[in-house]
Write a protein that holds these residues in place. Structure first.
Motif, PDB file in Angstrom:
ATOM      1  N   GLU A 191      24.479  83.762  21.986  1.00 24.82           N
ATOM      2  CA  GLU A 191      25.355  82.968  22.919  1.00 24.82           C
ATOM      3  C   GLU A 191      26.185  82.094  22.215  1.00 24.82           C
ATOM      4  OE1 GLU A 191      22.624  81.042  25.358  1.00 24.82           O
ATOM      5  OE2 GLU A 191      22.228  83.104  26.800  1.00 24.82           O
ATOM      6  N   ARG A 192      25.938  81.204  21.261  1.00 21.17           N
ATOM      7  CA  ARG A 192      26.464  80.364  20.382  1.00 21.17           C
ATOM      8  C   ARG A 192      27.894  81.071  19.667  1.00 21.17           C
ATOM      9  NH1 ARG A 192      21.735  78.669  18.258  1.00 21.17           N
ATOM     10  NH2 ARG A 192      22.373  79.837  16.195  1.00 21.17           N
ATOM     11  N   GLN A 193      27.467  82.400  19.215  1.00 20.69           N
ATOM     12  CA  GLN A 193      28.521  83.211  18.586  1.00 20.69           C
ATOM     13  C   GLN A 193      29.576  83.814  19.389  1.00 20.69           C
ATOM     14  OE1 GLN A 193      26.696  85.864  15.947  1.00 20.69           O
ATOM     15  NE2 GLN A 193      25.489  84.327  14.594  1.00 20.69           N
TER      16      GLN A 193
ATOM     17  N   ARG B  66      35.141  83.256  21.625  1.00 20.57           N
ATOM     18  CA  ARG B  66      35.959  82.776  22.761  1.00 20.57           C
ATOM     19  C   ARG B  66      36.884  81.644  22.334  1.00 20.57           C
ATOM     20  NH1 ARG B  66      31.592  83.929  26.199  1.00 20.57           N
ATOM     21  NH2 ARG B  66      30.934  81.652  26.300  1.00 20.57           N
ATOM     22  N   GLN B  67      36.441  80.646  21.729  1.00 19.35           N
ATOM     23  CA  GLN B  67      37.348  79.622  21.272  1.00 19.35           C
ATOM     24  C   GLN B  67      38.445  80.064  20.285  1.00 19.35           C
ATOM     25  OE1 GLN B  67      35.366  75.624  20.581  1.00 19.35           O
ATOM     26  NE2 GLN B  67      33.903  76.132  21.592  1.00 19.35           N
ATOM     27  N   LEU B  68      38.062  80.896  19.441  1.00 15.52           N
ATOM     28  CA  LEU B  68      38.910  81.380  18.329  1.00 15.52           C
ATOM     29  C   LEU B  68      40.043  82.350  19.178  1.00 15.52           C
ATOM     30  CD1 LEU B  68      36.948  82.867  15.372  1.00 15.52           C
ATOM     31  CD2 LEU B  68      38.899  81.190  15.195  1.00 15.52           C
TER      32      LEU B  68
ATOM     33  N   GLU C 102      40.978  81.808  22.374  1.00 11.57           N
ATOM     34  CA  GLU C 102      41.930  80.817  22.670  1.00 11.57           C
ATOM     35  C   GLU C 102      42.819  80.075  21.800  1.00 11.57           C
ATOM     36  OE1 GLU C 102      39.370  78.417  25.158  1.00 11.57           O
ATOM     37  OE2 GLU C 102      38.520  80.004  26.491  1.00 11.57           O
ATOM     38  N   ASN C 103      42.407  79.492  20.657  1.00 11.89           N
ATOM     39  CA  ASN C 103      43.119  78.644  19.936  1.00 11.89           C
ATOM     40  C   ASN C 103      43.699  79.163  18.601  1.00 11.89           C
ATOM     41  OD1 ASN C 103      42.905  76.475  22.029  1.00 11.89           O
ATOM     42  ND2 ASN C 103      40.593  76.411  21.204  1.00 11.89           N
ATOM     43  N   GLY C 104      42.956  80.350  18.204  1.00  5.45           N
ATOM     44  CA  GLY C 104      43.386  80.726  16.992  1.00  5.45           C
ATOM     45  C   GLY C 104      42.644  80.206  15.731  1.00  5.45           C
ATOM     46  N   ILE C 105      42.088  78.910  15.882  1.00  9.53           N
ATOM     47  CA  ILE C 105      41.116  78.304  14.966  1.00  9.53           C
ATOM     48  C   ILE C 105      40.094  77.417  15.591  1.00  9.53           C
ATOM     49  CG2 ILE C 105      42.809  76.261  14.646  1.00  9.53           C
ATOM     50  CD1 ILE C 105      42.131  76.310  11.762  1.00  9.53           C
ATOM     51  N   VAL C 106      38.821  77.176  14.868  1.00  4.24           N
ATOM     52  CA  VAL C 106      37.957  76.459  15.486  1.00  4.24           C
ATOM     53  C   VAL C 106      37.535  75.220  14.379  1.00  4.24           C
ATOM     54  CG1 VAL C 106      37.158  77.831  17.218  1.00  4.24           C
ATOM     55  CG2 VAL C 106      36.120  77.920  14.812  1.00  4.24           C
ATOM     56  N   LYS C 107      37.126  73.881  14.778  1.00  3.21           N
ATOM     57  CA  LYS C 107      36.931  72.976  13.884  1.00  3.21           C
ATOM     58  C   LYS C 107      35.470  72.813  13.954  1.00  3.21           C
ATOM     59  CE  LYS C 107      40.884  71.543  12.586  1.00  3.21           C
ATOM     60  NZ  LYS C 107      41.484  70.459  12.818  1.00  3.21           N
ATOM     61  N   LEU C 108      34.913  72.593  12.761  1.00  4.88           N
ATOM     62  CA  LEU C 108      33.385  72.402  12.503  1.00  4.88           C
ATOM     63  C   LEU C 108      32.925  71.604  13.440  1.00  4.88           C
ATOM     64  CD1 LEU C 108      31.068  74.009  10.891  1.00  4.88           C
ATOM     65  CD2 LEU C 108      31.410  72.052   9.185  1.00  4.88           C
ATOM     66  N   GLN C 109      33.245  70.524  13.498  1.00  8.04           N
ATOM     67  CA  GLN C 109      32.764  69.209  14.287  1.00  8.04           C
ATOM     68  C   GLN C 109      32.995  69.458  15.569  1.00  8.04           C
ATOM     69  OE1 GLN C 109      31.212  66.705  12.694  1.00  8.04           O
ATOM     70  NE2 GLN C 109      30.514  66.376  14.641  1.00  8.04           N
ATOM     71  N   ASP C 110      34.090  70.124  16.235  1.00 11.14           N
ATOM     72  CA  ASP C 110      34.137  70.301  17.725  1.00 11.14           C
ATOM     73  C   ASP C 110      33.112  71.409  17.908  1.00 11.14           C
ATOM     74  OD1 ASP C 110      36.406  68.865  17.546  1.00 11.14           O
ATOM     75  OD2 ASP C 110      38.005  70.307  17.484  1.00 11.14           O
ATOM     76  N   LEU C 111      32.589  72.389  16.954  1.00  8.53           N
ATOM     77  CA  LEU C 111      31.849  73.385  17.525  1.00  8.53           C
ATOM     78  C   LEU C 111      30.468  72.561  17.532  1.00  8.53           C
ATOM     79  CD1 LEU C 111      32.562  76.327  15.329  1.00  8.53           C
ATOM     80  CD2 LEU C 111      32.921  76.167  17.750  1.00  8.53           C
ATOM     81  N   VAL C 112      30.012  71.662  16.839  1.00  5.71           N
ATOM     82  CA  VAL C 112      28.712  71.033  16.586  1.00  5.71           C
ATOM     83  C   VAL C 112      28.691  70.179  18.115  1.00  5.71           C
ATOM     84  CG1 VAL C 112      27.577  68.933  15.828  1.00  5.71           C
ATOM     85  CG2 VAL C 112      28.572  70.860  14.236  1.00  5.71           C
ATOM     86  N   GLU C 113      29.871  69.869  18.543  1.00  7.68           N
ATOM     87  CA  GLU C 113      29.689  69.011  19.779  1.00  7.68           C
ATOM     88  C   GLU C 113      29.591  69.956  21.087  1.00  7.68           C
ATOM     89  OE1 GLU C 113      33.006  66.357  19.660  1.00  7.68           O
ATOM     90  OE2 GLU C 113      32.763  65.248  17.970  1.00  7.68           O
TER      91      GLU C 113
ATOM     92  N   ASP D  47      26.189  80.359  11.726  1.00  5.41           N
ATOM     93  CA  ASP D  47      26.862  80.909  12.362  1.00  5.41           C
ATOM     94  C   ASP D  47      28.089  81.708  11.957  1.00  5.41           C
ATOM     95  OD1 ASP D  47      24.750  80.964  14.535  1.00  5.41           O
ATOM     96  OD2 ASP D  47      25.887  79.487  15.683  1.00  5.41           O
ATOM     97  N   LEU D  48      28.844  80.749  11.560  1.00  5.18           N
ATOM     98  CA  LEU D  48      30.298  81.142  11.136  1.00  5.18           C
ATOM     99  C   LEU D  48      30.150  81.947   9.709  1.00  5.18           C
ATOM    100  CD1 LEU D  48      32.174  77.470  10.965  1.00  5.18           C
ATOM    101  CD2 LEU D  48      32.379  79.499  12.521  1.00  5.18           C
ATOM    102  N   GLN D  49      29.032  81.833   8.962  1.00  5.40           N
ATOM    103  CA  GLN D  49      28.880  82.546   7.981  1.00  5.40           C
ATOM    104  C   GLN D  49      28.504  83.878   8.512  1.00  5.40           C
ATOM    105  OE1 GLN D  49      28.655  82.229   4.092  1.00  5.40           O
ATOM    106  NE2 GLN D  49      29.053  84.287   4.699  1.00  5.40           N
ATOM    107  N   GLU D  50      27.636  84.256   9.258  1.00  4.76           N
ATOM    108  CA  GLU D  50      27.338  85.418   9.884  1.00  4.76           C
ATOM    109  C   GLU D  50      28.544  86.099  10.489  1.00  4.76           C
ATOM    110  OE1 GLU D  50      23.966  87.301  13.222  1.00  4.76           O
ATOM    111  OE2 GLU D  50      23.646  85.219  12.252  1.00  4.76           O
ATOM    112  N   LEU D  51      29.321  85.533  11.208  1.00  5.67           N
ATOM    113  CA  LEU D  51      30.403  85.967  11.882  1.00  5.67           C
ATOM    114  C   LEU D  51      31.627  86.539  10.668  1.00  5.67           C
ATOM    115  CD1 LEU D  51      31.046  83.813  14.832  1.00  5.67           C
ATOM    116  CD2 LEU D  51      30.383  86.130  15.162  1.00  5.67           C
ATOM    117  N   GLU D  52      31.633  85.760   9.744  1.00  4.35           N
ATOM    118  CA  GLU D  52      32.466  86.099   8.706  1.00  4.35           C
ATOM    119  C   GLU D  52      31.892  87.539   8.066  1.00  4.35           C
ATOM    120  OE1 GLU D  52      35.054  83.829   5.300  1.00  4.35           O
ATOM    121  OE2 GLU D  52      33.085  83.752   5.216  1.00  4.35           O
TER     122      GLU D  52
END
Length: 253
Positions: A7-9, A14-16, A18-29, A41-46
């Motif tokens: 679900e997190r991934q 989805r955010q990517l 929409e925006n083309g980029i995601v910020k680490l701190q924004d994702l934490v929140e 999560d980012l490592q696994e998706l990469e």
């Protein structure tokens, strides 16, 4: 636990989209989890080829020829583009002759241009010309071949026309900004139009939201020192990479 991870991934993707980029701190929140969890999560998706990690977050995977259409581009990083657009319009002075490049970043400038009815705008953007007319700004639309995906007028006729003009300021959209490869775009024909504009302008501004930084497309427009970089990026380490630009101006948060 596996479901929660999926679900997190999915939310990250989805955010990517929409925006083309995601910020680490924004994702934490937004995901309400720890920074170490987001990094995993980012490592696994990469690892699965879904994104590319960058300093402070991640961005979409693109190719040298990737070029979204107008509708797709207009829905991405809307807030960032609006901030950059507002900053760009603040640079315009009364009675100036302005060139507005075709594109969603430059199109975002138009709502902030009401009241600038003493300026003259030259553009190769069909949609831009229509919107400028709606707010009573005198506009010259150059003629040539219409590119369906970006609604830009391109070709030798455009370049020839531009070579007969002079501009006080030019506002140029780009697909990539890179320390080594400079400002780039996927289409060589559009790059040729942009280069012609740069030669005829006293001062040029390149509009690039965060998702365009450290990206490279097929056709080079110019080196970084060809103009002023306008961006919504605020990370000091990231911006240092583009210090070759004449100036880097950050839109307010």
């Amino acid at each position: 636990m596996k479901v929660l991870t999926e679900e997190r991934q999915q939310k990250i993707i989805r955010q990517l989209n929409e925006n083309g980029i995601v910020k680490l701190q924004d994702l934490v929140e937004t995901l309400n989890c720890s920074i170490s969890t987001v990094r995993r999560d980012l490592q696994e998706l990469e690892d699965h080829g879904k994104l590319v990690r960058v300093h402070g977050g991640a961005k979409q995977i693109t190719t040298l020829q990737s070029e979204p259409g107008v509708l797709e581009k207009s829905s991405k990083n809307v807030q960032g583009k609006q901030k950059i657009a507002q900053l760009a319009v603040q640079q315009i002075k009364a009675d100036e002759i302005i060139y507005l490049d075709a594109g969603t970043s430059t199109e975002a400038m138009i709502p902030f241009m009401t009241g600038l009815d003493s300026i003259l705008v030259v553009t190769n953007g069909v949609q831009l010309a229509s919107k400028l007319a709606d707010i009573n700004i005198k506009t010259y639309l150059v003629g040539g071949e219409l590119k369906n995906t970006t609604k830009a007028i391109i070709g030798a006729d455009v370049v020839e026309t531009i070579n007969n003009f002079r501009f006080n300021r030019a506002f140029i959209g780009v697909n990539g900004v890179h320390r080594k490869f400079g400002f780039t775009t996927p289409d060589p024909n559009e790059a040729a139009v942009k280069r012609a504009v740069l030669k005829q302008s006293e001062l040029s501004y390149f509009l690039a939201d965060t998702s365009k930084l450290n990206e490279v497309s097929f056709a080079k427009i110019a080196a970084l020192n060809a103009g002023v970089l306008l961006t919504d990026e605020h990370n000091h380490e990231t911006l240092q990479q583009f210090e070759q630009a004449k100036k880097v101006m950050e839109a307010k948060r």
